[in-house]
Design an enzyme around this catalytic site. Structure first.
Site, PDB file in Angstrom:
ATOM      1  N   ARG A 176      40.254  10.958  -7.817  1.00  0.00           N
ATOM      2  CA  ARG A 176      40.836  11.315  -6.627  1.00  0.00           C
ATOM      3  C   ARG A 176      41.707  12.646  -6.565  1.00  0.00           C
ATOM      4  NH1 ARG A 176      42.474   5.559  -4.421  1.00  0.00           N
ATOM      5  NH2 ARG A 176      42.587   6.808  -2.330  1.00  0.00           N
ATOM      6  N   CYS A 235      50.673   6.811  -3.924  1.00  0.00           N
ATOM      7  CA  CYS A 235      49.403   6.347  -4.360  1.00  0.00           C
ATOM      8  C   CYS A 235      48.407   6.789  -2.943  1.00  0.00           C
ATOM      9  CB  CYS A 235      49.143   4.967  -4.748  1.00  0.00           C
ATOM     10  SG  CYS A 235      49.818   3.749  -3.626  1.00  0.00           S
TER      11      CYS A 235
END
Length: 280
Positions: A176, A235
């Protein structure tokens, strides 16, 4: 007080301890009712530990609840300022347990710990689970503090990511961060200047945190000589970042800050995005 507690510690199942089981996902209640520690209160990530955002571009997918709402929830759970709280989840503190720990510490509650290894650690130790829908005895609302401490907004992140004396840590998995995939948000990639340290690197194969010494080595390799108060952790939506913040606390690294909006906010604001392909 250590941020972690072991299932073998008698305080975990002490009747005076307020035990909170944090679940995430649409089937949170069903998983809780299928088995939880005796007398554990159910808390859900979406309903108790976050607001429902009108637009994730301003606050991300899991913005913090208002202080008034959060402290009212604490009162419904029977929590007072002197309560000893033990929190756990079924994801090794990665999907809610550490988030609640961080929220309580952020409003100044000193007596809160996370069960190391979560629900699995309890079942591995042979603790019998309950299927009751435990209901706590409410008390007067918890005193409302002036603010959540140790948070930063998007403007501070913009500045920090460019500064030599600060570091922004992205704890999402490498694919990611590199922009290879994005299962939850609209755009893949990362904040230019942010460094990657996957949150699960702080866990042993059995699902418990590494030792405090091993964690200190892991985090200091990323932080270097940057002061802890100049470290920002994020995050996807401000949840798994709390897992890393808990690990840092256990390692004796105190003062890093949480970017609550995280990638879910940044990626929706038409800001620069770095990927492995573009090399930003």
């Amino acid at each position: 007080m250590s941020p972690l507690i072991e299932i073998t510690d008698p305080r975990v199942l002490d009747p005076e301890t307020i035990l909170i089981d944090v679940r995430a996902g649409a089937n949170a209640r069903e998983r809780y009712l299928a088995g939880h520690l005796p007398n554990a209160i159910l808390a859900t990530l979406d309903n108790d530990l976050a607001e429902h955002p009108e637009d994730p571009a301003f606050g991300g997918r899991h913005p913090l609840p208002s202080l008034k709402d959060f402290t009212a929830t604490l009162g419904r759970w029977g929590i007072r300022p002197d309560s000893h709280i033990v929190v756990y989840d079924d994801k090794a503190a990665a999907m809610g347990g550490a988030r609640l720990w961080w929220m309580l510490r952020s409003i100044g509650h000193p007596h809160v710990q996370v069960l190391n290894g979560g629900l699995k650690a309890a079942t591995d130790e042979g603790v019998a689970l309950s299927t009751d829908d435990y209901q706590p005895v409410a008390v007067t609302p918890y005193p409302v503090p002036p603010a959540y401490r140790n948070t930063v907004d998007i403007e501070e992140v913009k500045a920090a990511a460019k500064a030599d004396d600060r570091v922004v840590i992205d704890v999402r998995e490498g694919a990611r961060y590199l922009g290879h995939t994005e299962p939850l948000d609209l755009v893949a990639g990362h904040i230019p200047g942010a460094v990657n340290l996957f949150y699960s690197n702080s866990l042993s194969p059995g699902g418990k945190y590494l030792t405090s010494q091993a964690l200190a080595t892991l985090y200091n390799e990323t932080i270097g000589d940057v002061k802890p108060e100049n470290v920002i952790v994020h995050c996807g939506s401000g949840v798994t970042a709390c897992h890393t913040l808990l690990g840092m606390e256990h390692a004796g690294i105190t003062g890093p800050k949480l970017y609550v909006g995280s990638w879910s906010e940044w990626s929706r604001r038409e800001l620069p995005i770095a990927t492995e392909a573009n090399g930003l």
